[in-house]
Design an enzyme around this catalytic site. Structure first.
Site, PDB file in Angstrom:
ATOM      1  N   HIS A  36       5.204  -2.191 -16.735  1.00  0.00           N
ATOM      2  CA  HIS A  36       5.630  -2.563 -15.389  1.00  0.00           C
ATOM      3  C   HIS A  36       4.529  -2.435 -14.349  1.00  0.00           C
ATOM      4  CE1 HIS A  36       8.460  -3.197 -12.201  1.00  0.00           C
ATOM      5  NE2 HIS A  36       8.296  -1.994 -11.684  1.00  0.00           N
TER       6      HIS A  36
ATOM      7  N   GLU B 267      16.078   5.698  -5.103  1.00  0.00           N
ATOM      8  CA  GLU B 267      15.556   5.426  -6.442  1.00  0.00           C
ATOM      9  C   GLU B 267      15.116   6.730  -7.078  1.00  0.00           C
ATOM     10  OE1 GLU B 267      12.678   2.261  -6.205  1.00  0.00           O
ATOM     11  OE2 GLU B 267      14.234   0.793  -5.770  1.00  0.00           O
TER      12      GLU B 267
ATOM     13  N   ARG C 208      11.065   7.526 -13.926  1.00  0.00           N
ATOM     14  CA  ARG C 208      10.980   6.412 -14.878  1.00  0.00           C
ATOM     15  C   ARG C 208      10.382   6.775 -16.221  1.00  0.00           C
ATOM     16  NH1 ARG C 208       8.991   1.583 -10.878  1.00  0.00           N
ATOM     17  NH2 ARG C 208      10.977   1.489  -9.810  1.00  0.00           N
TER      18      ARG C 208
ATOM     19  N   HIS D  13       8.739   0.300 -17.174  1.00  0.00           N
ATOM     20  CA  HIS D  13      10.030   0.330 -16.486  1.00  0.00           C
ATOM     21  C   HIS D  13      11.103   0.468 -17.552  1.00  0.00           C
ATOM     22  CE1 HIS D  13      13.339  -0.506 -13.874  1.00  0.00           C
ATOM     23  NE2 HIS D  13      12.527  -0.521 -12.831  1.00  0.00           N
TER      24      HIS D  13
ATOM     25  N   SER E 190       4.470   1.269  -4.271  1.00  0.00           N
ATOM     26  CA  SER E 190       3.337   0.355  -4.442  1.00  0.00           C
ATOM     27  C   SER E 190       3.265  -0.706  -3.358  1.00  0.00           C
ATOM     28  CB  SER E 190       3.367  -0.295  -5.818  1.00  0.00           C
ATOM     29  OG  SER E 190       4.673  -0.623  -6.175  1.00  0.00           O
ATOM     30  N   LEU E 191       4.404  -1.248  -2.944  1.00  0.00           N
ATOM     31  CA  LEU E 191       4.349  -2.229  -1.848  1.00  0.00           C
ATOM     32  C   LEU E 191       3.817  -1.542  -0.594  1.00  0.00           C
ATOM     33  CD1 LEU E 191       7.737  -4.123  -2.417  1.00  0.00           C
ATOM     34  CD2 LEU E 191       5.452  -5.018  -2.834  1.00  0.00           C
TER      35      LEU E 191
ATOM     36  N   TRP F 193       8.193 -10.821  -7.028  1.00  0.00           N
ATOM     37  CA  TRP F 193       9.220 -10.406  -7.995  1.00  0.00           C
ATOM     38  C   TRP F 193       9.814  -9.030  -7.675  1.00  0.00           C
ATOM     39  CZ3 TRP F 193       8.679 -11.973 -13.784  1.00  0.00           C
ATOM     40  CH2 TRP F 193       8.386 -13.334 -13.881  1.00  0.00           C
TER      41      TRP F 193
ATOM     42  N   GLY G 181      13.459  -3.814  -5.697  1.00  0.00           N
ATOM     43  CA  GLY G 181      14.011  -2.588  -5.099  1.00  0.00           C
ATOM     44  C   GLY G 181      13.707  -2.462  -3.630  1.00  0.00           C
ATOM     45  N   GLY G 182      12.440  -2.534  -3.254  1.00  0.00           N
ATOM     46  CA  GLY G 182      12.075  -2.454  -1.851  1.00  0.00           C
ATOM     47  C   GLY G 182      10.838  -1.623  -1.588  1.00  0.00           C
TER      48      GLY G 182
ATOM     49  N   ARG H 182       3.600   6.732 -10.810  1.00  0.00           N
ATOM     50  CA  ARG H 182       3.955   6.199  -9.484  1.00  0.00           C
ATOM     51  C   ARG H 182       5.403   6.495  -9.133  1.00  0.00           C
ATOM     52  NH1 ARG H 182       5.953   0.394  -7.862  1.00  0.00           N
ATOM     53  NH2 ARG H 182       6.944   0.649  -9.879  1.00  0.00           N
TER      54      ARG H 182
HETATM   55  C1  LIG Z   1       9.693  -7.227 -11.446  1.00  0.00           C
HETATM   56  C2  LIG Z   1       8.955  -6.302 -10.534  1.00  0.00           C
HETATM   57  C3  LIG Z   1       9.644  -5.545  -9.599  1.00  0.00           C
HETATM   58  C4  LIG Z   1       8.959  -4.664  -8.751  1.00  0.00           C
HETATM   59  N1  LIG Z   1       9.661  -3.980  -7.792  1.00  0.00           N
HETATM   60  C5  LIG Z   1       8.978  -3.215  -6.899  1.00  0.00           C
HETATM   61  C6  LIG Z   1       9.657  -2.589  -5.820  1.00  0.00           C
HETATM   62  O1  LIG Z   1      10.852  -2.727  -5.655  1.00  0.00           O
HETATM   63  N2  LIG Z   1       8.921  -1.827  -4.965  1.00  0.00           N
HETATM   64  C7  LIG Z   1       7.574  -1.653  -5.092  1.00  0.00           C
HETATM   65  O2  LIG Z   1       6.960  -0.945  -4.275  1.00  0.00           O
HETATM   66  N3  LIG Z   1       6.912  -2.258  -6.110  1.00  0.00           N
HETATM   67  C8  LIG Z   1       7.576  -3.046  -6.991  1.00  0.00           C
HETATM   68  N4  LIG Z   1       6.892  -3.661  -7.996  1.00  0.00           N
HETATM   69  C9  LIG Z   1       5.430  -3.547  -8.029  1.00  0.00           C
HETATM   70  C10 LIG Z   1       4.852  -4.400  -6.916  1.00  0.00           C
HETATM   71  O3  LIG Z   1       5.539  -5.613  -6.865  1.00  0.00           O
HETATM   72  C11 LIG Z   1       3.386  -4.659  -7.146  1.00  0.00           C
HETATM   73  O4  LIG Z   1       2.710  -3.476  -7.420  1.00  0.00           O
HETATM   74  C12 LIG Z   1       2.776  -5.282  -5.896  1.00  0.00           C
HETATM   75  O5  LIG Z   1       3.519  -6.421  -5.512  1.00  0.00           O
HETATM   76  C13 LIG Z   1       1.335  -5.659  -6.149  1.00  0.00           C
HETATM   77  O6  LIG Z   1       0.892  -6.386  -5.053  1.00  0.00           O
HETATM   78  P1  LIG Z   1      -0.586  -6.917  -5.046  1.00  0.00           P
HETATM   79  O7  LIG Z   1      -0.764  -7.652  -3.776  1.00  0.00           O
HETATM   80  O8  LIG Z   1      -1.507  -5.822  -5.364  1.00  0.00           O
HETATM   81  O9  LIG Z   1      -0.646  -7.921  -6.309  1.00  0.00           O
HETATM   82  P2  LIG Z   1       0.271  -9.164  -6.687  1.00  0.00           P
HETATM   83  O10 LIG Z   1       1.441  -9.289  -5.817  1.00  0.00           O
HETATM   84  O11 LIG Z   1       0.504  -9.112  -8.138  1.00  0.00           O
HETATM   85  O12 LIG Z   1      -0.689 -10.384  -6.384  1.00  0.00           O
HETATM   86  C14 LIG Z   1      -1.823 -10.611  -7.173  1.00  0.00           C
HETATM   87  C15 LIG Z   1      -2.396 -11.957  -6.796  1.00  0.00           C
HETATM   88  O13 LIG Z   1      -3.671 -12.137  -7.380  1.00  0.00           O
HETATM   89  C16 LIG Z   1      -3.763 -13.430  -7.972  1.00  0.00           C
HETATM   90  N5  LIG Z   1      -4.781 -13.357  -9.011  1.00  0.00           N
HETATM   91  C17 LIG Z   1      -4.821 -12.533 -10.097  1.00  0.00           C
HETATM   92  N6  LIG Z   1      -5.966 -12.752 -10.785  1.00  0.00           N
HETATM   93  C18 LIG Z   1      -6.646 -13.724 -10.137  1.00  0.00           C
HETATM   94  C19 LIG Z   1      -7.881 -14.391 -10.351  1.00  0.00           C
HETATM   95  N7  LIG Z   1      -8.670 -14.118 -11.390  1.00  0.00           N
HETATM   96  N8  LIG Z   1      -8.265 -15.334  -9.465  1.00  0.00           N
HETATM   97  C20 LIG Z   1      -7.491 -15.667  -8.409  1.00  0.00           C
HETATM   98  N9  LIG Z   1      -6.303 -15.073  -8.154  1.00  0.00           N
HETATM   99  C21 LIG Z   1      -5.897 -14.116  -9.004  1.00  0.00           C
HETATM  100  C22 LIG Z   1      -2.347 -13.690  -8.447  1.00  0.00           C
HETATM  101  O14 LIG Z   1      -2.134 -15.049  -8.713  1.00  0.00           O
HETATM  102  C23 LIG Z   1      -1.559 -13.132  -7.265  1.00  0.00           C
HETATM  103  O15 LIG Z   1      -1.527 -14.068  -6.215  1.00  0.00           O
HETATM  104  C24 LIG Z   1       7.559  -4.535  -8.855  1.00  0.00           C
HETATM  105  C25 LIG Z   1       6.862  -5.291  -9.800  1.00  0.00           C
HETATM  106  C26 LIG Z   1       7.551  -6.176 -10.629  1.00  0.00           C
HETATM  107  C27 LIG Z   1       6.787  -6.982 -11.621  1.00  0.00           C
END
Ligand SMILES: Cc1cc2nc3c(=O)[nH]c(=O)nc-3n(C[C@H](O)[C@H](O)[C@H](O)COP(=O)(O)OP(=O)(O)OC[C@H]3O[C@@H](n4cnc5c(N)ncnc54)[C@H](O)[C@@H]3O)c2cc1C
Length: 532
Positions: free
Chosen positions: A345, A115, A284, A238, A385-386, A43, A46-47, A380
């Site tokens: 967010h 940003e 933010r 957010h 975060s990415l 989801w 931004g990037g 943050r």
């Molecule tokens: C709308 C939106 C826009 C954003 N835009 C940006 C941006 O532009 N730039 C940026 O740096 N950050 C952005 N962020 C934040 C960023 O997307 C997240 O911080 C980052 O993607 C988190 O990655 P992750 O791999 O830690 O977790 P996630 O990508 O959330 O993945 C978590 C995974 O764990 C799985 N999971 C959870 N609990 C369990 C369980 N109990 N058992 C098995 N699987 C489970 C989920 O199904 C999922 O597959 C945005 C967030 C949102 C919501």
């Protein structure tokens, strides 16, 4: 009993990047509770913030990150993540990810977005669907790996530790219970290295930009296993989530403000100038609090984000996803301002780790949003975060492959199968849904953008009651995804409240009317909680 060298829970940027690296060193299982692509990552709009331009520098990015973090960042971690970013971005490009580029004086270079809080243009993006492109690229690459099992619809329930099994001398993580949603059976998985990459906890709040998976499962499991949890009071709201009765959790990226979008109130005033000299591009937390104050003061249901001064062609090309989604809800952003409200967010705190994802519990690692490395501190910086997910996942894989020794004694401990006991099917679903709604509403009303002691105490008392009720349910009924998520939400909500109560000052994302100023002398440190 299944056994792997590495078990990864979660298939977002952190889990998938880790799995690709770990596959070089052994067998890997990636367990994910819905489809592979269901994640916050997919989801992200931004990037990724990363130093790639000659006009930018590591020092400037470090400075901006420390500034946003309001005194609580770990500078060494900040430096590591930012310095290693370009190499990790290069690897994504090698996997086929094509960030947007533009023509400058006869050569191509990255089209960098700007940003809030960034002093330079440094956000690499693919239009406004960066996360989706990253997720697809990583999943495609993973499908080519013969050493990796991707198990969809597998929800992690709880960690298995030597302490829970009565071997308290050397508490470590030994494995994990996982619910296979298709069979309804809970499997026992053994591994010396369990990696939580479960993302954040936005669903703990009534209004959130996060998808349904974001129920704080990783933090709740780690807490129950005895790991240290840090800084959960710092929840980023957010400022601009689309305000429309039918638009569930749709974010209007900060990049819209980066490209000149102005926040206006119902009278059309550019009100942000009254709150911060940086206007609509203030960080933010400041923007979210200003919108909250403006909405409360005027009684209006929302504020408005106006980018109509840009040409329709620019808007449609730079923000195709946002443009089309708004249009679906009857809002043409090329002609009218977009109605927006703040929404939960990002979770800046999480399971306390070092920069390699190692937690306080041997054998347990946490990477991505679920972990708290010290990069974000009390707030943050957008699009960091990415970057953190990529860099820390890579480091975790390397660190684990260097350190393979696990004590023989732990290896000999046999892991019990999951015991269902005297269970019934959940026929009282209404209770689960009621409690779920109650938690999300009380967190929004009492533990939101602006807090007070009184409201935090009220939330704490309610949550203790709810936790007791949910505990009873958990032990009496057959486990289901809804029940497990509810249990985790309640745990994480209580951790946010307890952390908030212990910080008697305002700093970064934690703002309380009872102590409206920072207090460096007493509180310039992380909030650490553990069961032990
Ligand atoms: C709308 C939106 C826009 C954003 N835009 C940006 C941006 O532009 N730039 C940026 O740096 N950050 C952005 N962020 C934040 C960023 O997307 C997240 O911080 C980052 O993607 C988190 O990655 P992750 O791999 O830690 O977790 P996630 O990508 O959330 O993945 C978590 C995974 O764990 C799985 N999971 C959870 N609990 C369990 C369980 N109990 N058992 C098995 N699987 C489970 C989920 O199904 C999922 O597959 C945005 C967030 C949102 C919501």
């Amino acid at each position: 009993m299944k056994q792997y060298d590495f078990v990864v829970i979660g298939s977002g940027i952190a889990g998938l990047s880790f799995a690709l690296n770990a596959a070089k060193h052994g067998s890997v299982a990636v367990m994910t509770k819905r489809k592979g692509a269901d994640s916050n990552t997919a989801w992200a709009q931004g990037g990724i913030a990363c130093v790639t331009s000659d006009e930018d520098s590591v020092e400037l990015h470090v400075h901006d990150t420390l500034e946003a973090g309001a005194g609580l960042c770990d500078e060494a971690v900040v430096r590591t993540v930012i310095t290693e970013g370009p190499e990790r971005i290069g690897e994504l490009v090698d996997l086929g990810l094509q960030f947007d580029e533009r023509e400058v004086s006869g050569h191509r270079e990255f089209d960098l977005g700007k940003e809030g809080g960034h002093s330079k243009r440094r956000v690499l993006h693919v239009q406004d669907v960066t996360g989706k492109e990253i997720e697809e690229t990583l999943l495609r690459e993973l499908s080519r790996e013969s050493h990796v099992d991707l198990l969809e619809n597998h929800m992690a329930v709880d960690l298995i530790t030597s302490e829970k099994l009565g071997f308290a001398a050397e508490n470590r993580c030994l494995g994990i219970y996982v619910l296979d949603e298709r069979t309804g059976k809970v499997e026992t998985i053994r591994s010396d290295r369990i990696v939580l990459a479960t993302g954040g906890c936005g669903k703990v709040y009534l209004y959130t930009t996060n998808p349904d998976i974001a129920t704080g499962d990783g933090v709740a499991m780690a807490w129950r296993a005895g790991a240290v949890i840090a800084n959960m009071e710092f929840i980023q709201f957010h400022p601009t989530c689309l305000f429309h009765a039918k638009a569930k959790s749709f974010l209007i990226s900060e990049a819209v403000r980066g490209e000149g979008g102005i926040l206006r109130n119902t009278r059309g005033e550019d009100f942000m100038k009254r709150y911060d000299p940086r206007g609509s591009l203030a960080p933010r937390d400041i923007v979210a609090r200003a919108i909250d104050a403006e909405i409360k003061r005027s009684g209006a249901p929302c504020a408005f984000l106006d980018i109509t001064q840009q040409s329709p062609e620019f808007i449609q090309e730079r923000f195709p996803h946002i443009y089309k989604t708004c249009l679906r809800f009857g809002i043409d952003m090329t002609k009218q301002p977009i109605p927006v409200v703040p929404a939960a967010h990002y979770q800046c705190g999480g399971i306390k780790t070092d920069v390699n994802g190692a937690t306080s519990l041997p054998g347990l690692y946490a990477i991505g949003e679920v972990g708290c490395t010290g990069l974000h501190g009390a707030n943050r910086l957008a699009s960091n975060s990415l970057l953190e997910g990529l860099v820390v996942a890579h480091r975790a894989g390397d660190a684990m492959s260097r350190n393979k020794s696990i004590s023989g004694a732990s290896r000999k401990i046999s892991l019990p199968e999951w015991e269902s006991g005297d269970v019934q099917d959940v026929d009282e679903l209404v209770v689960i849904y009621h409690n779920w709604d109650e938690i999300r509403r009380l967190m929004w009303d009492y533990v939101g953008i602006v807090r007070t002691n009184k409201r935090l105490h009220r939330a704490s008392a309610r949550l203790r009651n709810l936790q007791r009720e949910i505990h009873e349910f958990y032990w009496n009924f057959k486990v289901s995804v809804d029940l497990l998520e509810l249990r985790n939400l309640a745990t994480v909500a209580a951790l946010i409240v307890d952390s908030g109560l212990s910080r008697k000052e305002s700093r970064g994302l934690h703002f309380t009317l009872d102590y409206p100023e920072p207090n460096d002398r007493q509180f310039k440190h992380n909030t650490l909680l553990s069961r032990g």
